[in-house]
Design a protein around this motif. Structure first.
Motif, PDB file in Angstrom:
ATOM      1  N   MET A   1       0.847  -1.188   0.000  1.00  0.00           N
ATOM      2  CA  MET A   1       0.000   0.000   0.000  1.00  0.00           C
ATOM      3  C   MET A   1       0.892   1.252   0.000  1.00  0.00           C
ATOM      4  N   PRO A   2       1.466   1.601  -1.151  1.00  0.00           N
ATOM      5  CA  PRO A   2       2.420   2.713  -1.208  1.00  0.00           C
ATOM      6  C   PRO A   2       1.731   4.043  -0.950  1.00  0.00           C
ATOM      7  N   PRO A   3       2.433   4.976  -0.306  1.00  0.00           N
ATOM      8  CA  PRO A   3       1.842   6.290  -0.043  1.00  0.00           C
ATOM      9  C   PRO A   3       1.706   7.112  -1.317  1.00  0.00           C
ATOM     10  N   VAL A   4       0.741   8.011  -1.337  1.00  0.00           N
ATOM     11  CA  VAL A   4       0.533   8.882  -2.487  1.00  0.00           C
ATOM     12  C   VAL A   4       0.794  10.311  -2.031  1.00  0.00           C
ATOM     13  N   LEU A   5       1.780  10.942  -2.630  1.00  0.00           N
ATOM     14  CA  LEU A   5       2.126  12.306  -2.265  1.00  0.00           C
ATOM     15  C   LEU A   5       2.899  12.911  -3.423  1.00  0.00           C
ATOM     16  N   LEU A   6       2.713  14.180  -3.680  1.00  0.00           N
ATOM     17  CA  LEU A   6       3.468  14.851  -4.719  1.00  0.00           C
ATOM     18  C   LEU A   6       4.894  15.025  -4.233  1.00  0.00           C
ATOM     19  N   GLU A   7       5.792  14.246  -4.780  1.00  0.00           N
ATOM     20  CA  GLU A   7       7.181  14.263  -4.363  1.00  0.00           C
ATOM     21  C   GLU A   7       8.083  14.428  -5.580  1.00  0.00           C
ATOM     22  N   SER A   8       9.282  14.904  -5.343  1.00  0.00           N
ATOM     23  CA  SER A   8      10.256  15.005  -6.416  1.00  0.00           C
ATOM     24  C   SER A   8      10.694  13.606  -6.832  1.00  0.00           C
ATOM     25  N   ASP A   9      11.288  13.507  -8.007  1.00  0.00           N
ATOM     26  CA  ASP A   9      11.793  12.221  -8.466  1.00  0.00           C
ATOM     27  C   ASP A   9      12.860  11.690  -7.511  1.00  0.00           C
ATOM     28  N   GLU A  10      13.646  12.610  -6.941  1.00  0.00           N
ATOM     29  CA  GLU A  10      14.687  12.188  -5.992  1.00  0.00           C
ATOM     30  C   GLU A  10      14.076  11.582  -4.738  1.00  0.00           C
ATOM     31  N   HIS A  11      13.012  12.178  -4.250  1.00  0.00           N
ATOM     32  CA  HIS A  11      12.333  11.649  -3.062  1.00  0.00           C
ATOM     33  C   HIS A  11      11.690  10.299  -3.347  1.00  0.00           C
ATOM     34  N   LYS A  12      11.099  10.174  -4.534  1.00  0.00           N
ATOM     35  CA  LYS A  12      10.487   8.902  -4.904  1.00  0.00           C
ATOM     36  C   LYS A  12      11.536   7.795  -4.982  1.00  0.00           C
ATOM     37  N   ALA A  13      12.689   8.140  -5.557  1.00  0.00           N
ATOM     38  CA  ALA A  13      13.756   7.147  -5.675  1.00  0.00           C
ATOM     39  C   ALA A  13      14.292   6.765  -4.303  1.00  0.00           C
ATOM     40  N   LEU A  14      14.441   7.754  -3.426  1.00  0.00           N
ATOM     41  CA  LEU A  14      14.907   7.474  -2.066  1.00  0.00           C
ATOM     42  C   LEU A  14      13.909   6.590  -1.340  1.00  0.00           C
ATOM     43  N   ARG A  15      12.639   6.898  -1.459  1.00  0.00           N
ATOM     44  CA  ARG A  15      11.594   6.122  -0.784  1.00  0.00           C
ATOM     45  C   ARG A  15      11.623   4.661  -1.249  1.00  0.00           C
ATOM     46  N   GLN A  16      11.750   4.462  -2.554  1.00  0.00           N
ATOM     47  CA  GLN A  16      11.755   3.104  -3.090  1.00  0.00           C
ATOM     48  C   GLN A  16      12.994   2.337  -2.657  1.00  0.00           C
ATOM     49  N   ALA A  17      14.137   3.021  -2.665  1.00  0.00           N
ATOM     50  CA  ALA A  17      15.387   2.354  -2.281  1.00  0.00           C
ATOM     51  C   ALA A  17      15.369   1.940  -0.819  1.00  0.00           C
ATOM     52  N   VAL A  18      14.870   2.815   0.045  1.00  0.00           N
ATOM     53  CA  VAL A  18      14.813   2.487   1.466  1.00  0.00           C
ATOM     54  C   VAL A  18      13.785   1.396   1.719  1.00  0.00           C
ATOM     55  N   ALA A  19      12.668   1.446   1.005  1.00  0.00           N
ATOM     56  CA  ALA A  19      11.652   0.405   1.147  1.00  0.00           C
ATOM     57  C   ALA A  19      12.221  -0.957   0.781  1.00  0.00           C
ATOM     58  N   THR A  20      13.037  -1.001  -0.256  1.00  0.00           N
ATOM     59  CA  THR A  20      13.677  -2.260  -0.670  1.00  0.00           C
ATOM     60  C   THR A  20      14.608  -2.766   0.423  1.00  0.00           C
ATOM     61  N   LEU A  21      15.374  -1.844   1.014  1.00  0.00           N
ATOM     62  CA  LEU A  21      16.262  -2.223   2.116  1.00  0.00           C
ATOM     63  C   LEU A  21      15.449  -2.758   3.289  1.00  0.00           C
TER      64      LEU A  21
END
Length: 383
Positions: A1-21
């Motif tokens: 259930m991923p969060p929905v928020l207007l974020e920069s591409d950098e924030h989206k990439a950070l969120r995905q990378a940390v979620a994977t970790l």
């Protein structure tokens, strides 16, 4: 259930990378292993200056790290303390020598720092702190007590909030006390700790500290001894934002487990999630968590933009909203699973106690309501 928020591409990439970790380590993670890997990947110091090994971001980025780890079931509580509070204060107000000594280690996770402010008799009232610091030649001497200090046993040092005596230049008499921040290394003589026996099961333990004429060199003071509350709240506002991230991540983890169960558990030839009595409370929990995330994002943005006043109001609101949303999400998740919600297999029962922390610490919801009623609405105080 991923969060929905207007974020920069950098924030989206950070969120995905940390979620994977986080997913790789999971609920049964080894705290030390996760901490070290997060440090190597640059996540622990994402808010610290690049010149000292950090990522050059802010509390917005660090809150993403903590939220996503929490949503994966492996929140790192010391993220709230070490890089968010201590790292931020040192980065903003520390000397060049203090920055060189502490920030690179805080950024890569090889060093950690605890934070001591709460006292047995002062509670949440920072104006009544009685731990005092007096000058003795070129040194500082600290005396006092602290309570509910996280991770002192694993931290290299603790950032202690004390109060310095000011002297009236006209009359030469002792005046009011001003809050100041001191770095106290773990093995400093006179700096004693006693573990508090908690019902809450967490990797980071809680301690009571005693400072018995703890002698520190002049360079243990962080910032200006006359700055007062300015420097203190430079650390407390990020603490509130990060506590919101902690609660939101925990709430998301619980909600995800409940939704998975509601989709799979079948009664009377239909998944229980098809029944509105189950579905609607879960939907409400999701809405509350998303609203809290929006306020947390606002608070982080204001703080990173340098608006300390605006950030103070928003950070308190974010912490309040996240605490309420977390408790409700965890409670509804357990209720959805019924008896299974209290088993070790599903990993939700321990969150019932842990979720209360997001309401209580580092400041209670009642104190936040006091803040909003006085500072925002302009209502008179009753105390």
């Amino acid at each position: 259930m991923p969060p929905v928020l207007l974020e920069s591409d950098e924030h989206k990439a950070l969120r995905q990378a940390v979620a994977t970790l986080g997913e790789r380590h999971g609920r049964d993670h080894d705290r030390e292993s996760l901490w070290q890997e997060a440090g190597r990947l640059g996540y622990l110091g994402v808010n610290l200056p690049e010149a000292y090994g950090g990522g050059g971001g802010g509390i917005a980025e660090l809150s993403i790290v903590l939220e996503e780890l929490g949503a994966a079931g492996c929140p790192l509580l010391m993220l709230v303390v070490s890089p968010a509070i201590c790292g931020t204060v040192i980065a903003r107000f520390g000397t060049d020598a203090q920055k060189q000594r502490w920030l690179p280690g805080l950024a890569d996770g090889t060093r950690t720092m605890a934070f001591g402010i709460t006292e047995p008799d002062a509670g949440s009232n920072s104006h009544r702190i009685t731990t005092t610091a007096r000058k003795d030649g070129g040194d500082w001497v600290l005396t006092g007590r602290k309570v509910f200090v996280s991770g002192v046993d694993i931290a290299d040092a603790t950032l202690i909030v004390g109060r310095t005596e000011t002297v009236s230049s006209k009359e030469g008499r002792t005046g009011r006390l001003k809050p100041c921040l001191f770095i106290v290394p773990r093995d400093t003589p006179g700096f004693e700790r006693r573990r508090i026996d908690m019902e809450l099961h967490a990797v980071e333990k809680q301690f009571e500290l005693t400072l018995d004429d703890v002698r520190l060199p002049a360079d243990a003071l962080v910032g200006d001894e006359d700055a007062g509350l300015l420097q203190l709240f430079a650390g407390l506002n990020p603490e509130r934002v990060m506590t919101a991230a902690f609660g939101i991540g925990m709430g998301r983890y619980a909600l995800t487990r409940a939704v998975e169960y509601a989709r799979q558990r079948t009664v009377w030839n239909a998944p229980i999630g098809a029944h509105q009595a189950i579905a609607h409370p879960l939907a409400q929990a999701h809405i509350d968590l998303e609203l809290a995330r929006l306020m947390m994002g606002k608070a982080a943005h204001l703080y990173d933009a340098g608006d300390d006043t605006g950030a103070g109001e928003a950070a308190n609101m974010a912490k309040y909203a996240a605490g309420e949303a977390c408790v409700k999400a965890v409670d509804q998740a357990v209720h959805t699973l019924g008896g299974n919600g209290l088993t070790r297999e599903y990993g939700l029962a321990s969150l019932v106690t842990a979720a209360r922390v997001s309401r209580i610490a580092p400041v209670s919801r009642e104190m936040i309501l006091n803040y909003v009623s006085h500072q925002t609405l302009g209502l008179p105080k009753s105390y």
